[in-house]
Each structure stands twice: as C-alpha cells, then as structure tokens.
Design a protein around this motif. Structure first.
Motif, PDB file in Angstrom:
ATOM      1  N   PRO A   1      -5.980  -3.140  -0.662  1.00 51.91           N
ATOM      2  CA  PRO A   1      -5.281  -2.025  -0.387  1.00 51.91           C
ATOM      3  C   PRO A   1      -5.149  -1.869   1.114  1.00 51.91           C
ATOM      4  N   VAL A   2      -5.781  -2.792   2.102  1.00 54.81           N
ATOM      5  CA  VAL A   2      -5.238  -2.693   3.424  1.00 54.81           C
ATOM      6  C   VAL A   2      -4.114  -3.189   3.846  1.00 54.81           C
ATOM      7  N   LEU A   3      -3.683  -4.297   2.929  1.00 52.63           N
ATOM      8  CA  LEU A   3      -2.375  -5.323   3.417  1.00 52.63           C
ATOM      9  C   LEU A   3      -1.384  -4.890   2.518  1.00 52.63           C
ATOM     10  N   THR A   4      -1.469  -4.241   1.234  1.00 54.01           N
ATOM     11  CA  THR A   4      -0.059  -4.307   0.431  1.00 54.01           C
ATOM     12  C   THR A   4       0.874  -3.703   0.983  1.00 54.01           C
ATOM     13  N   HIS A   5       0.593  -2.345   1.743  1.00 54.11           N
ATOM     14  CA  HIS A   5       1.685  -1.485   2.378  1.00 54.11           C
ATOM     15  C   HIS A   5       2.310  -2.019   3.729  1.00 54.11           C
ATOM     16  N   ARG A   6       1.558  -3.233   4.173  1.00 55.91           N
ATOM     17  CA  ARG A   6       2.043  -3.778   5.435  1.00 55.91           C
ATOM     18  C   ARG A   6       2.774  -5.009   5.252  1.00 55.91           C
ATOM     19  N   ILE A   7       3.050  -5.500   3.792  1.00 55.75           N
ATOM     20  CA  ILE A   7       3.878  -6.343   3.358  1.00 55.75           C
ATOM     21  C   ILE A   7       5.327  -5.871   3.086  1.00 55.75           C
TER      22      ILE A   7
ATOM     23  N   ASP B   1       1.818   1.613   8.685  1.00 55.69           N
ATOM     24  CA  ASP B   1       0.701   0.974   9.570  1.00 55.69           C
ATOM     25  C   ASP B   1      -0.457   1.698   9.735  1.00 55.69           C
ATOM     26  N   ARG B   2      -0.235   2.980  10.235  1.00 54.29           N
ATOM     27  CA  ARG B   2      -1.037   3.972  10.660  1.00 54.29           C
ATOM     28  C   ARG B   2      -2.181   4.339   9.601  1.00 54.29           C
ATOM     29  N   PHE B   3      -1.929   3.830   8.463  1.00 56.69           N
ATOM     30  CA  PHE B   3      -2.879   4.321   7.300  1.00 56.69           C
ATOM     31  C   PHE B   3      -3.597   2.999   7.037  1.00 56.69           C
ATOM     32  N   MET B   4      -5.017   3.069   7.017  1.00 58.76           N
ATOM     33  CA  MET B   4      -5.734   1.824   7.015  1.00 58.76           C
ATOM     34  C   MET B   4      -5.484   1.317   5.545  1.00 58.76           C
ATOM     35  N   ALA B   5      -5.362   2.245   4.440  1.00 55.82           N
ATOM     36  CA  ALA B   5      -5.188   1.621   3.057  1.00 55.82           C
ATOM     37  C   ALA B   5      -4.334   2.522   2.461  1.00 55.82           C
ATOM     38  N   LEU B   6      -3.607   1.682   1.251  1.00 55.94           N
ATOM     39  CA  LEU B   6      -2.769   2.275   0.249  1.00 55.94           C
ATOM     40  C   LEU B   6      -3.630   2.232  -0.824  1.00 55.94           C
ATOM     41  N   ILE B   7      -3.994   3.251  -1.467  1.00 56.10           N
ATOM     42  CA  ILE B   7      -4.753   3.402  -2.734  1.00 56.10           C
ATOM     43  C   ILE B   7      -3.772   3.833  -3.796  1.00 56.10           C
ATOM     44  N   GLU B   8      -3.722   2.898  -4.773  1.00 56.37           N
ATOM     45  CA  GLU B   8      -2.628   3.084  -5.754  1.00 56.37           C
ATOM     46  C   GLU B   8      -3.449   3.822  -6.947  1.00 56.37           C
TER      47      GLU B   8
ATOM     48  N   ARG C   1     -13.894   5.870   9.864  1.00 54.38           N
ATOM     49  CA  ARG C   1     -13.065   6.489  10.886  1.00 54.38           C
ATOM     50  C   ARG C   1     -11.460   6.189  10.798  1.00 54.38           C
ATOM     51  N   ARG C   2     -10.882   6.018   9.615  1.00 47.85           N
ATOM     52  CA  ARG C   2      -9.498   5.928   9.353  1.00 47.85           C
ATOM     53  C   ARG C   2      -8.837   6.750   8.111  1.00 47.85           C
ATOM     54  N   HIS C   3      -7.567   6.521   7.962  1.00 47.10           N
ATOM     55  CA  HIS C   3      -6.914   7.331   7.092  1.00 47.10           C
ATOM     56  C   HIS C   3      -6.446   6.634   5.882  1.00 47.10           C
ATOM     57  N   ALA C   4      -6.083   7.265   4.957  1.00 46.64           N
ATOM     58  CA  ALA C   4      -5.615   6.542   3.415  1.00 46.64           C
ATOM     59  C   ALA C   4      -4.275   7.155   3.064  1.00 46.64           C
ATOM     60  N   LEU C   5      -3.503   6.449   2.438  1.00 46.70           N
ATOM     61  CA  LEU C   5      -2.526   6.784   1.638  1.00 46.70           C
ATOM     62  C   LEU C   5      -2.532   6.601   0.212  1.00 46.70           C
ATOM     63  N   LEU C   6      -2.396   7.723  -0.588  1.00 44.66           N
ATOM     64  CA  LEU C   6      -2.640   7.637  -1.967  1.00 44.66           C
ATOM     65  C   LEU C   6      -1.297   7.774  -2.724  1.00 44.66           C
ATOM     66  N   MET C   7      -1.082   6.813  -3.440  1.00 31.79           N
ATOM     67  CA  MET C   7       0.357   6.662  -4.215  1.00 31.79           C
ATOM     68  C   MET C   7      -0.120   6.665  -5.704  1.00 31.79           C
TER      69      MET C   7
ATOM     70  N   ARG D   1     -13.567   5.681 -10.358  1.00 29.57           N
ATOM     71  CA  ARG D   1     -14.520   4.995  -9.392  1.00 29.57           C
ATOM     72  C   ARG D   1     -14.076   4.245  -8.302  1.00 29.57           C
ATOM     73  N   ASP D   2     -13.192   3.223  -8.521  1.00 27.93           N
ATOM     74  CA  ASP D   2     -12.707   2.355  -7.290  1.00 27.93           C
ATOM     75  C   ASP D   2     -11.942   3.332  -6.262  1.00 27.93           C
ATOM     76  N   THR D   3     -11.337   4.365  -6.585  1.00 32.08           N
ATOM     77  CA  THR D   3     -10.729   5.292  -5.690  1.00 32.08           C
ATOM     78  C   THR D   3     -11.738   5.985  -4.794  1.00 32.08           C
ATOM     79  N   ILE D   4     -12.530   6.699  -5.567  1.00 31.09           N
ATOM     80  CA  ILE D   4     -13.574   6.966  -4.834  1.00 31.09           C
ATOM     81  C   ILE D   4     -14.255   6.135  -3.715  1.00 31.09           C
ATOM     82  N   ASP D   5     -14.707   5.098  -3.862  1.00 32.68           N
ATOM     83  CA  ASP D   5     -15.251   4.112  -2.976  1.00 32.68           C
ATOM     84  C   ASP D   5     -14.318   3.691  -1.896  1.00 32.68           C
ATOM     85  N   LEU D   6     -13.009   3.544  -2.286  1.00 34.87           N
ATOM     86  CA  LEU D   6     -11.886   3.386  -1.271  1.00 34.87           C
ATOM     87  C   LEU D   6     -11.797   4.437  -0.280  1.00 34.87           C
ATOM     88  N   LEU D   7     -11.780   5.549  -0.765  1.00 32.23           N
ATOM     89  CA  LEU D   7     -11.769   6.871   0.220  1.00 32.23           C
ATOM     90  C   LEU D   7     -12.939   6.892   0.962  1.00 32.23           C
ATOM     91  N   LEU D   8     -14.089   6.666   0.420  1.00 38.21           N
ATOM     92  CA  LEU D   8     -15.543   6.624   1.172  1.00 38.21           C
ATOM     93  C   LEU D   8     -15.388   5.562   2.236  1.00 38.21           C
TER      94      LEU D   8
END
Length: 343
Positions: A312-318, A191-198, A60-66, A47-54
C-alpha cells in the motif's frame, strides 16, 4: 527511573523503549483488538482495510481508498471516527466544488452594535477525521486546497492563517480513473498519501452478511474506545518505536529498486516502470512499520512489519510504462515481485 528493556547497540537513532513505553505498547495492542472487534459489529469483512487505516492514523499520515462505489467506504470512515470520539466531516467532491467550500470563508455579519464586520465561517476541513469523498471528481485547484491542508495542517484564508485541530487525518476516496468525470491526481499529490488502500468486492458470504446487517433495524452505535488525547499520545509513542539499523537499509534498498534510473533497479523492471518512488516512500515505510509493530504489541520494528506495509505504501508511487500495461502488469504486480525477490 524507567529502564530500557532491550540493548540498543543494533538500533537506529531511537533508543530502546522505557518500561513506561512498553506498558503503553501493550495497551495499544489491546486497544487495537477492541477496535477491530467493535468495528466488526457494523463493517463486514475489510479486516485488512481496518488495520491499514489504523496504521495510517497512528503514523500521523493520510490514506487514499480506491474502490468502486458501494463498498462502505463512507460507513467505515465514519464509524472509525465514532469509536475514537473524534469529530468527523465528510466532503463530497464535485466538479463545481470551490476551495472556499472546503476551508471556509469570511462572511459579513452584524456585530450587534449597528456595524457589520467580517467573521470567519469555518469550513468542513475543521474536523479530526475528514472523508474527502471522490476527491478525483473535483478540479485540480480544489484538490490542491485539500492537499495543502493535509501537508501543513493549516489553512490560509484572505491572508489569515488557521490551525487545524489535532489529531488530523484525511481519508480520500478515489474512483477508478476509467470512470467518466474524474480528474486523476498528479503524482506529486498522490505522494502526499502514505498508503493506497484498494477495496475489492466482498465474497458471497460477506455480501449475504452485509445484506442481513444493513437491511434490518438501525445500525448500532459503537462504543467510544479512545479519546483524541489518547490518540495523540499513541502517535507520539509510535515515533519512539526502535528500528534496527538493517531495517533502514532494507527499506531504502526496496524503494531504490523501484527507480529505473540510477542503476539500482533489477533488469526486468527497466522496461516496465517509467518513474519510481521517492524519498518520502522510505519515510512512510518506516513510519508504517513502526505503527504496525506497535499495533501488534511489538517493542521494535521487524522485517515483516516493513513487508506488510510495502504494497500500500509503494503502489501509488510507481508509474508503469505502456509495455507493462500491454503485458497486463500493474504497479502492485511489480511491487509484489520485488518483495518476492527480497525474501
């Protein structure tokens, strides 16, 4: 004439929403509930993954699924495209994948008049939702071609430019870098990805439900709930969601606390982080919070909207140090502590 529904004296550059926009937010909130319900017919949990994708889609951004293989990442993305009547394309990244395999190339064709001419054959990037599967298994040159298309929404082949169709979203999956045969994405590309969704392993109950759902008859076709034109209109609406001035300050201060240089980070963070998040992280925090607010049916951004997308926005930028790794601390642990301290 439409009237605003709230005073704007404490807001940022955006004005308060008009009555028409308020009605559009209400429609988007209801559509959000229907999308989750429809995707739940074939996707167990997540459910949380679906919400983050939406959130990423409407921002109007892209996402990285890990996640490890087998967690239904491909199924989730393809079914998301199906519910929105969008063209879906899957690109399997491999060590021998070339940039032209993504973008397309000129092919010599007979024009029917006895002459041969070059004709451009569109590659799989010409779609609305792209699944870049195992993007870190491709060599850096191919990764760069994909990321250029993400940034510009346009490609150039043999000196000719081609616009990619809106709406356009890339969902890239990445295997853990410890696995053999991976090429970790450079920090500037991450950094081009808005969010890292684990994605994590499902619970026992969810795993039983997955087995029951996927080992019987064919998966059901999902209802088309939204068109491309409606998605673009909702994306424009998200940009108009008002943001109080103090939310901009909170977002900027949170990002600045991740930077060990400059005197803005807490003392405990200094030995744990070698590189913090850049200005694009502030932009994505605000855009993500706007999308989260709109999907929840809220007419302005709240602090909880920023906090809900911060991890999800900050994790992959640290970038953590060896000291952090020695203590067993991940980037998400550090972001979580920063959020706890700002409650």
């Amino acid at each position: 004439m439409s009237q605003s529904v709230m005073p704007s004296n404490s807001l940022g550059p955006e004005s308060a929403l008009s009555d028409d926009d308020v009605a559009a937010v209400d429609r988007l909130g209801k559509a959000h509930d229907r999308l989750r319900e429809e995707l739940g017919r074939v996707i167990v949990g997540q459910r949380d993954t679906i919400d983050l994708l939406l959130v990423c889609l409407f921002a109007r951004r892209h996402a990285l699924l890990m996640g490890v293989p087998g967690l239904a990442k491909t199924l989730l993305v393809s079914k998301l495209a199906e519910t929105m009547s969008l063209k879906f394309s899957r690109i399997q990244f491999t060590p021998d994948l070339m940039p032209m395999d993504i973008t397309g190339t000129d092919i010599l064709q007979d024009n029917g008049e006895g002459r041969r001419e070059f004709e451009f054959a569109h590659g799989p990037v010409f779609a609305n939702i792209i699944l870049a599967d195992e993007i870190n298994r491709a060599p850096p040159k191919t990764q760069a071609a994909m990321l250029e298309a993400m940034q510009e929404q346009r490609i150039t082949v043999v000196g000719k430019g081609f616009d990619l169709p809106p709406p356009f979203m890339v969902l890239a999956t990445q295997n853990p870098v410890e696995q053999e045969g991976t090429y970790p994405l450079p920090e500037a590309q991450l950094d081009r990805f808005m969010a890292l969704i684990e994605l994590d392993y499902p619970s026992e109950e969810e795993e039983i439900a997955i087995a029951r759902t996927t080992t019987g008859s064919r998966l059901p076709s999902l209802e088309h709930l939204m068109t491309g034109e409606e998605i673009i209109a909702h994306q424009d609406l998200v940009r108009r969601i008002p943001v109080p001035e103090h939310i901009y300050v909170e977002a900027a201060q949170l990002v600045r606390k991740t930077r060990p240089a400059g005197g803005t980070a807490p003392d405990w963070l200094l030995p744990l982080v070698s590189w913090g998040a850049g200005p694009r992280a502030v932009q994505d925090l605000i855009l993500g919070a706007k999308a989260r607010a709109a999907l929840d049916g809220s007419y302005m951004v709240r602090s909880e909207d920023v906090r809900s997308v911060a991890l999800p926005v900050l994790t992959h930028r640290i970038i953590t140090t060896f000291a952090a790794q020695a203590e067993g601390l991940s980037a998400s642990d550090i972001i979580g502590r920063l959020l706890d301290e700002t409650q």
